[in-house]
Design a protein around this motif. Structure first.
Motif: not given
Length: 237
Positions: A147-162, A109-120
């Motif tokens: 793993t699931n706990a890490a996903v939760d952190v990624v979601a919150r972090g990306l929400a701020v960054e993107l 998902p981090i890679l998806l965010a990296k490559h798709f965020a500029p296209r959203l």
């Protein structure tokens, strides 16, 4: 009512289960869907719908993710349901199994965010998948929960960054999607009976329950950085 008319949603995952329920729900809401995974032929065969197209992607390969983004161009929303199971008590776990779990479900998902965020578009969103094991430790689910706990952190972090692109996570509990069929009919029935009795909702979840939550996350424009539990209250007890 959730309305995705004129929107394109990328759904990464398998041809069945939750990914399929999400795809059908998006189509019912008027959206176009690109389903993507390691086996595009199987994905294409799973849908008889001109509004659903299939693509190949391997979330463990950044070049593959970048190539998919290049082929698709602009999309409106991205949903990642992909996972690699890492069940087992600590004495049974090995390095490669745990790493694969993180590679697919966290780094993917981090890679998806990296490559798709500029296209959203600015009102686009990402929906990631974690799970209730992040909040309710259970023997044999150590690596899954981490793993699931890490996903939760990624979601919150990306929400701020993107921002203003929205990012949320769906956290399912026990869902009857066929994932438990490997237990055998009797053991699956016993497990579901125990979890049904212990759940405040007094039932096992369905793929449709999860798809409804995904539609909410996709179309609720004031919801971001959230982990939406679709678990019948299972982690409470």
């Amino acid at each position: 009512m959730s309305d995705l008319t004129g929107r394109t949603v990328l759904v990464v995952g398998r041809a069945g289960g939750i990914a399929r329920a999400i795809t059908l729900a998006v189509r019912e809401a008027g959206g176009q869907v690109v389903v993507a995974g390691r086996d595009p032929e199987a994905l294409a065969a799973a849908y008889d719908d001109p509004g659903v197209t299939a693509e190949q992607v391997d979330l463990t390969d950044e070049r593959s993710v970048a190539a998919l983004a290049g082929r698709l161009g602009r999309v409106d929303h991205v949903v990642s349901t992909a996972s690699a199971r890492a069940r087992g008590v600590v004495g049974e776990l090995d390095h490669d199994t745990v790493l694969a779990s993180f590679d697919v479900k966290v780094l993917g998902p981090i890679l998806l965010a990296k490559h798709f965020a500029p296209r959203l578009p600015a009102d686009g969103s990402f929906v990631l998948f974690s799970g209730s094991s992040a909040r309710k430790p259970t023997a044999g689910m150590l690596a899954v929960g981490a793993t699931n706990a890490a996903v939760d952190v990624v979601a919150r972090g990306l929400a701020v960054e993107l921002a203003p692109i929205r990012v949320n996570a769906i956290s399912p509990g026990t869902i009857d999607t066929g994932a438990y069929d490997g237990l055998g009919e009797q053991r699956k029935a016993e497990l579901f009976a125990a979890r049904r009795a212990g759940s405040p909702a007094r039932r096992i979840g369905t793929a449709a329950d999860v798809a409804e939550a995904v539609l909410f996350a996709l179309t609720s424009t004031f919801v971001t950085g959230q982990v939406l539990g679709v678990d019948g209250g299972e982690p409470l007890v």
